[in-house]
Design a protein around this motif. Structure first.
Motif, PDB file in Angstrom:
ATOM      1  N   VAL A 296     -28.735  52.693 -17.577  1.00 20.75           N
ATOM      2  CA  VAL A 296     -29.067  51.943 -16.362  1.00 20.75           C
ATOM      3  C   VAL A 296     -27.889  51.055 -15.975  1.00 20.75           C
ATOM      4  N   THR A 297     -27.442  51.216 -14.732  1.00 19.60           N
ATOM      5  CA  THR A 297     -26.440  50.328 -14.162  1.00 19.60           C
ATOM      6  C   THR A 297     -27.168  49.292 -13.314  1.00 19.60           C
ATOM      7  N   LEU A 298     -26.893  48.028 -13.565  1.00 24.08           N
ATOM      8  CA  LEU A 298     -27.584  46.941 -12.871  1.00 24.08           C
ATOM      9  C   LEU A 298     -26.642  46.208 -11.929  1.00 24.08           C
ATOM     10  N   THR A 299     -27.164  45.844 -10.762  1.00 18.22           N
ATOM     11  CA  THR A 299     -26.433  44.932  -9.880  1.00 18.22           C
ATOM     12  C   THR A 299     -27.297  43.705  -9.616  1.00 18.22           C
ATOM     13  N   GLY A 300     -26.615  42.590  -9.379  1.00 14.48           N
ATOM     14  CA  GLY A 300     -27.309  41.340  -9.052  1.00 14.48           C
ATOM     15  C   GLY A 300     -26.645  40.673  -7.873  1.00 14.48           C
ATOM     16  N   TRP A 301     -26.776  39.367  -7.830  1.00 13.01           N
ATOM     17  CA  TRP A 301     -26.208  38.604  -6.722  1.00 13.01           C
ATOM     18  C   TRP A 301     -26.088  37.149  -7.151  1.00 13.01           C
ATOM     19  N   ASP A 302     -24.938  36.553  -6.965  1.00 18.50           N
ATOM     20  CA  ASP A 302     -24.653  35.137  -7.226  1.00 18.50           C
ATOM     21  C   ASP A 302     -23.426  34.971  -8.098  1.00 18.50           C
ATOM     22  N   GLY A 303     -23.000  36.037  -8.793  1.00 18.64           N
ATOM     23  CA  GLY A 303     -21.794  35.945  -9.602  1.00 18.64           C
ATOM     24  C   GLY A 303     -21.908  34.990 -10.765  1.00 18.64           C
ATOM     25  N   SER A 304     -23.101  34.883 -11.358  1.00 18.43           N
ATOM     26  CA  SER A 304     -23.267  33.950 -12.470  1.00 18.43           C
ATOM     27  C   SER A 304     -22.578  34.469 -13.728  1.00 18.43           C
ATOM     28  N   ARG A 305     -22.121  33.537 -14.530  1.00 21.68           N
ATOM     29  CA  ARG A 305     -21.429  33.898 -15.765  1.00 21.68           C
ATOM     30  C   ARG A 305     -22.341  34.705 -16.685  1.00 21.68           C
ATOM     31  N   GLU A 306     -23.593  34.322 -16.770  1.00 17.07           N
ATOM     32  CA  GLU A 306     -24.523  35.013 -17.658  1.00 17.07           C
ATOM     33  C   GLU A 306     -24.692  36.468 -17.263  1.00 17.07           C
ATOM     34  N   ALA A 307     -24.794  36.721 -15.959  1.00 17.92           N
ATOM     35  CA  ALA A 307     -24.961  38.096 -15.498  1.00 17.92           C
ATOM     36  C   ALA A 307     -23.717  38.930 -15.772  1.00 17.92           C
ATOM     37  N   ILE A 308     -22.558  38.373 -15.448  1.00 20.49           N
ATOM     38  CA  ILE A 308     -21.312  39.129 -15.600  1.00 20.49           C
ATOM     39  C   ILE A 308     -21.062  39.487 -17.064  1.00 20.49           C
ATOM     40  N   SER A 310     -23.328  39.958 -19.198  1.00 18.53           N
ATOM     41  CA  SER A 310     -24.446  40.774 -19.681  1.00 18.53           C
ATOM     42  C   SER A 310     -24.400  42.194 -19.136  1.00 18.53           C
ATOM     43  N   GLY A 311     -23.289  42.559 -18.473  1.00 18.26           N
ATOM     44  CA  GLY A 311     -23.145  43.928 -17.998  1.00 18.26           C
ATOM     45  C   GLY A 311     -23.674  44.165 -16.602  1.00 18.26           C
ATOM     46  N   VAL A 312     -23.751  43.129 -15.779  1.00 15.75           N
ATOM     47  CA  VAL A 312     -24.306  43.253 -14.428  1.00 15.75           C
ATOM     48  C   VAL A 312     -23.190  43.158 -13.390  1.00 15.75           C
ATOM     49  N   TRP A 313     -23.149  44.133 -12.469  1.00 13.13           N
ATOM     50  CA  TRP A 313     -22.304  43.993 -11.292  1.00 13.13           C
ATOM     51  C   TRP A 313     -22.929  42.939 -10.384  1.00 13.13           C
ATOM     52  N   SER A 314     -22.117  42.096  -9.746  1.00 17.27           N
ATOM     53  CA  SER A 314     -22.714  41.022  -8.958  1.00 17.27           C
ATOM     54  C   SER A 314     -21.867  40.693  -7.733  1.00 17.27           C
ATOM     55  N   VAL A 315     -22.510  40.052  -6.775  1.00 14.88           N
ATOM     56  CA  VAL A 315     -21.830  39.526  -5.591  1.00 14.88           C
ATOM     57  C   VAL A 315     -21.653  38.030  -5.796  1.00 14.88           C
ATOM     58  N   ALA A 346     -17.062  42.730 -11.221  1.00 17.90           N
ATOM     59  CA  ALA A 346     -17.442  43.730 -12.213  1.00 17.90           C
ATOM     60  C   ALA A 346     -17.901  43.051 -13.493  1.00 17.90           C
ATOM     61  N   PRO A 347     -18.784  43.704 -14.229  1.00 18.99           N
ATOM     62  CA  PRO A 347     -19.223  43.128 -15.511  1.00 18.99           C
ATOM     63  C   PRO A 347     -18.089  43.133 -16.516  1.00 18.99           C
ATOM     64  N   GLU A 348     -18.067  42.127 -17.372  1.00 16.03           N
ATOM     65  CA  GLU A 348     -17.035  42.053 -18.404  1.00 16.03           C
ATOM     66  C   GLU A 348     -17.331  42.996 -19.554  1.00 16.03           C
ATOM     67  N   ARG A 349     -18.611  43.193 -19.845  1.00 22.54           N
ATOM     68  CA  ARG A 349     -19.000  44.078 -20.955  1.00 22.54           C
ATOM     69  C   ARG A 349     -19.325  45.445 -20.376  1.00 22.54           C
ATOM     70  N   GLN A 350     -18.433  46.391 -20.547  1.00 22.97           N
ATOM     71  CA  GLN A 350     -18.554  47.689 -19.890  1.00 22.97           C
ATOM     72  C   GLN A 350     -19.410  48.649 -20.715  1.00 22.97           C
ATOM     73  N   ASP A 351     -20.707  48.404 -20.746  1.00 24.41           N
ATOM     74  CA  ASP A 351     -21.591  49.355 -21.407  1.00 24.41           C
ATOM     75  C   ASP A 351     -22.347  50.180 -20.361  1.00 24.41           C
ATOM     76  N   VAL A 352     -21.865  50.137 -19.105  1.00 28.41           N
ATOM     77  CA  VAL A 352     -22.431  50.965 -18.048  1.00 28.41           C
ATOM     78  C   VAL A 352     -21.291  51.700 -17.373  1.00 28.41           C
ATOM     79  N   ARG A 353     -21.600  52.816 -16.724  1.00 20.00           N
ATOM     80  CA  ARG A 353     -20.595  53.566 -15.999  1.00 20.00           C
ATOM     81  C   ARG A 353     -20.263  52.843 -14.710  1.00 20.00           C
ATOM     82  N   ARG A 354     -19.061  53.064 -14.200  1.00 26.41           N
ATOM     83  CA  ARG A 354     -18.713  52.438 -12.946  1.00 26.41           C
ATOM     84  C   ARG A 354     -17.747  53.363 -12.189  1.00 26.41           C
ATOM     85  N   SER A 355     -17.749  53.254 -10.871  1.00 18.78           N
ATOM     86  CA  SER A 355     -16.854  54.056 -10.039  1.00 18.78           C
ATOM     87  C   SER A 355     -16.567  53.286  -8.775  1.00 18.78           C
TER      88      SER A 355
END
Length: 362
Positions: A296-308, A310-315, A346-355
């Protein structure tokens, strides 16, 4: 025996103690440039000895200013403190108020007939509005109050400054950063209507014009859905068949519930892209996706440190900066729509695919 309450010292008491006229005391506090420095020092010393403080209510009546900024909250007041990003927005407002020597008044709304009276009765010099719908009567009331006002994220309304990012473009960008063409896309969405109806929908259940406030009265929700649809259509996905879980409000536990419900509706074990409208929802969704063997590739919104981390793409579009911009607009009376900068992180922990070419960490 009850001890009599101590009488509050007055301007006349200070004048007598300092050996000056009462008007000189008033000038010392309200117009210090009109008083000689030595005289003002004597007045201030006398006031300190007597425990005198100027009457802020009387001062406001004389000046016609309350020296306070009102924050009109369309959510429960506790949301401003419980939600990390809402707290950042409020912090931005208070940054400006502290620098301008102003107080902050939190004004809750409940979506009923009492809202307008409650908002207009507040002793404030201007308003910042947070989270509301296009048909909210408070918008017209504030715009017609004669007091300057700004709204974060919309809805745009004549007489109000509108502050926020280009939600549609940013949503399309963060969705495009994921492997949409190879994975099943699903969405966890903010509320669509004033009743905050929750449930799972399909793309074909939504109105064709997602940015029409009559169809989707929450403008941020409509714009982000439109952006996701833009990206999915560009990637060749069938929007009508996309599953969308709508949550009542932006809470982590609701994100977890929504993600779990979405995953239960999917067949097979192929990869999934889950587009969520906030980092809080994404982090909740991550707890649910951690219990599945799906990629599962996850996206969020807010650019929080915790999300980034944790493997979440964010705005990233700083809500603290938006709070500051709203406060400044509300104090200045400027009516221009101000689009704040945003970036896909982009997430710092790359455990998801990205393109995504050209998209990466700040």
């Amino acid at each position: 025996m009850t001890t009599p309450a101590r009488r509050r010292p007055t301007v006349k008491d200070v004048a007598k103690e300092a050996g000056v006229a009462p008007m000189t005391v008033s000038y010392s506090f309200n117009h210090p440039t009109r008083v000689a420095e030595a005289t003002r020092a004597r007045v201030l010393e006398a006031a300190a000895q007597l425990g005198y403080r100027p009457d802020s209510t009387a001062r406001a009546l004389r000046s016609g200013r309350a020296n306070q900024l009102g924050v009109v909250v369309g959510e429960h007041l506790s949301y401003l403190l419980d939600n990390p990003q809402a707290a950042q927005f409020l912090a931005g407002v208070t940054d400006v108020c502290v620098s301008e020597d102003l107080g902050v008044v939190l004004i809750p709304t409940r979506g009923d007939a009492s809202d307008v009276d409650r908002v207009l009765a507040a002793s404030v010099d201007g308003y910042v509005l947070w989270t509301t719908v296009a048909d909210d009567p408070v918008l017209a009331a504030v715009a017609g109050s004669g007091r300057p006002a700004a709204i974060q994220g919309g809805p745009a309304h004549p007489g109000l400054a509108c502050i926020g990012p280009d939600d549609r473009a940013a949503a399309a960008a963060v969705a495009t950063a994921t492997p949409l063409a190879e994975a099943t896309p699903v969405i966890v969405s903010f509320p669509l209507d004033r009743r905050r109806t929750s449930g799972i929908l399909r793309g074909h259940d939504l109105p064709p014009d997602l940015t029409d406030p009559r169809a989707v009265p929450f403008p941020v929700t409509g714009a982000r859905l439109a952006g996701y649809r833009d990206a999915l259509t560009e990637a060749g996905r069938d929007w009508d068949d996309v599953r969308i879980a709508v949550v009542e409000r932006n809470q982590r536990e609701l994100g977890e519930q929504a993600a779990g419900a979405l995953l239960e509706t999917l067949e097979g074990a192929g990869p999934v892209v889950m587009l969520t409208m906030s980092d809080e929802l994404a982090l909740g969704a991550r707890a649910a996706t951690g219990r599945t063997r799906r990629e599962v590739t996850l996206t969020g919104w807010d650019g929080s440190r915790e999300a980034i981390t944790s493997g979440v793409w964010s705005v990233a579009a700083s809500l603290r900066d938006q709070g500051r911009a709203c406060a400044r607009a509300a104090l200045s009376g400027g009516l221009d729509h101000h689009q704040v900068p945003w970036t896909v992180v982009a997430p710092e922990r790359q455990d998801v695919r990205r393109s995504a070419a050209g998209v990466g960490p700040e």
